[in-house]
Design a protein around this motif. Structure first.
Motif, mmCIF file in Angstrom:
data_model
loop_
_atom_site.group_PDB
_atom_site.id
_atom_site.type_symbol
_atom_site.label_atom_id
_atom_site.label_comp_id
_atom_site.label_asym_id
_atom_site.label_seq_id
_atom_site.Cartn_x
_atom_site.Cartn_y
_atom_site.Cartn_z
ATOM 1 N N TYR A 145 -0.428 5.465 -6.857
ATOM 2 C CA TYR A 145 0.544 6.172 -5.837
ATOM 3 C C TYR A 145 1.503 7.027 -7.187
ATOM 4 O O TYR A 145 1.480 6.609 -8.328
ATOM 5 C CB TYR A 145 1.412 4.879 -5.510
ATOM 6 C CG TYR A 145 0.893 4.312 -4.460
ATOM 7 C CD1 TYR A 145 0.840 4.708 -3.144
ATOM 8 C CD2 TYR A 145 0.119 3.042 -4.857
ATOM 9 C CE1 TYR A 145 0.343 3.806 -2.148
ATOM 10 C CE2 TYR A 145 -0.374 2.108 -3.835
ATOM 11 C CZ TYR A 145 -0.440 2.727 -2.537
ATOM 12 O OH TYR A 145 -1.007 1.938 -1.483
ATOM 13 N N THR A 193 7.201 1.688 -6.984
ATOM 14 C CA THR A 193 7.070 1.861 -8.514
ATOM 15 C C THR A 193 8.167 0.938 -8.866
ATOM 16 O O THR A 193 9.380 0.586 -8.428
ATOM 17 C CB THR A 193 7.571 3.352 -8.640
ATOM 18 O OG1 THR A 193 8.863 3.708 -8.154
ATOM 19 C CG2 THR A 193 6.403 4.233 -8.073
ATOM 20 N N SER A 241 5.650 7.223 2.852
ATOM 21 C CA SER A 241 4.546 6.897 2.020
ATOM 22 C C SER A 241 4.473 7.828 0.783
ATOM 23 O O SER A 241 4.546 9.147 1.020
ATOM 24 C CB SER A 241 3.101 7.201 2.923
ATOM 25 O OG SER A 241 3.247 6.173 3.820
ATOM 26 N N LEU A 242 3.996 7.484 -0.361
ATOM 27 C CA LEU A 242 3.798 8.175 -1.680
ATOM 28 C C LEU A 242 2.463 8.703 -1.488
ATOM 29 O O LEU A 242 1.287 8.325 -0.908
ATOM 30 C CB LEU A 242 3.939 7.130 -2.687
ATOM 31 C CG LEU A 242 5.325 6.542 -3.059
ATOM 32 C CD1 LEU A 242 5.392 5.653 -4.318
ATOM 33 C CD2 LEU A 242 6.524 7.757 -3.333
ATOM 34 N N ALA A 279 2.617 0.575 -4.031
ATOM 35 C CA ALA A 279 3.422 1.460 -3.574
ATOM 36 C C ALA A 279 4.967 1.377 -3.789
ATOM 37 O O ALA A 279 5.607 2.278 -3.563
ATOM 38 C CB ALA A 279 3.330 0.960 -1.937
ATOM 39 N N GLU A 305 3.913 6.952 -11.959
ATOM 40 C CA GLU A 305 2.892 6.526 -11.371
ATOM 41 C C GLU A 305 2.543 4.902 -11.104
ATOM 42 O O GLU A 305 2.670 4.395 -12.307
ATOM 43 C CB GLU A 305 1.362 7.328 -12.058
ATOM 44 C CG GLU A 305 0.061 7.074 -11.437
ATOM 45 C CD GLU A 305 -1.027 7.749 -12.084
ATOM 46 O OE1 GLU A 305 -1.639 7.100 -13.084
ATOM 47 O OE2 GLU A 305 -1.327 8.919 -11.866
ATOM 48 N N ARG A 355 -1.062 9.264 -2.823
ATOM 49 C CA ARG A 355 -2.130 8.088 -3.303
ATOM 50 C C ARG A 355 -3.242 8.866 -3.785
ATOM 51 O O ARG A 355 -3.858 9.668 -2.771
ATOM 52 C CB ARG A 355 -2.238 6.917 -2.482
ATOM 53 C CG ARG A 355 -3.175 5.738 -3.086
ATOM 54 C CD ARG A 355 -3.180 4.683 -2.304
ATOM 55 N NE ARG A 355 -3.802 3.733 -2.957
ATOM 56 C CZ ARG A 355 -4.284 2.509 -2.456
ATOM 57 N NH1 ARG A 355 -4.337 2.347 -1.214
ATOM 58 N NH2 ARG A 355 -4.754 1.688 -3.221
ATOM 59 N N LEU A 407 5.076 9.233 -7.952
ATOM 60 C CA LEU A 407 6.272 9.497 -7.251
ATOM 61 C C LEU A 407 7.050 10.529 -8.174
ATOM 62 O O LEU A 407 7.045 10.346 -9.509
ATOM 63 C CB LEU A 407 7.296 8.307 -7.105
ATOM 64 C CG LEU A 407 8.930 8.705 -6.910
ATOM 65 C CD1 LEU A 407 9.031 8.810 -5.269
ATOM 66 C CD2 LEU A 407 9.304 7.175 -7.114
#
Length: 90
Positions: free
Chosen positions: A53, A78, A43-44, A76, A72, A46, A55
């Protein structure tokens, strides 16, 4: 998670939960005819206020860290519509 072995920008990615990939966690794209790789889903981060989200990725040149980038997204997975903020190390 299933991703194309040779793909980019979040195309043809599926997140499986309980053996199923919901439409909200699956993307279309140009790489559906490629071989796929599977990896454990992580999971990223959030943001609780915006729901976005994030990364973080990094790159190395000549064995030395050179920068990071933060992607961003409202989703979920990208993709090429994700917001990107580069950071350079001096």
């Amino acid at each position: 998670m299933r991703k194309p072995a040779l793909g980019r920008e979040g195309q043809n990615v599926s997140v499986f939960r309980g053996g199923e990939a919901s439409a909200a966690e699956r993307t279309d794209g140009n790489y559906s005819d490629n071989a796929f790789v599977y990896q454990e889903f992580a999971s990223l981060f959030r943001d609780e206020l915006s729901g976005a989200y994030a990364l973080m990725g990094s790159w190395v040149i000549g064995g030395e860290p050179q920068g990071i980038g933060i992607r961003e997204s409202d989703h979920a997975i990208t993709d090429d519509r994700s917001r990107f903020v580069p950071h350079c190390f001096a």
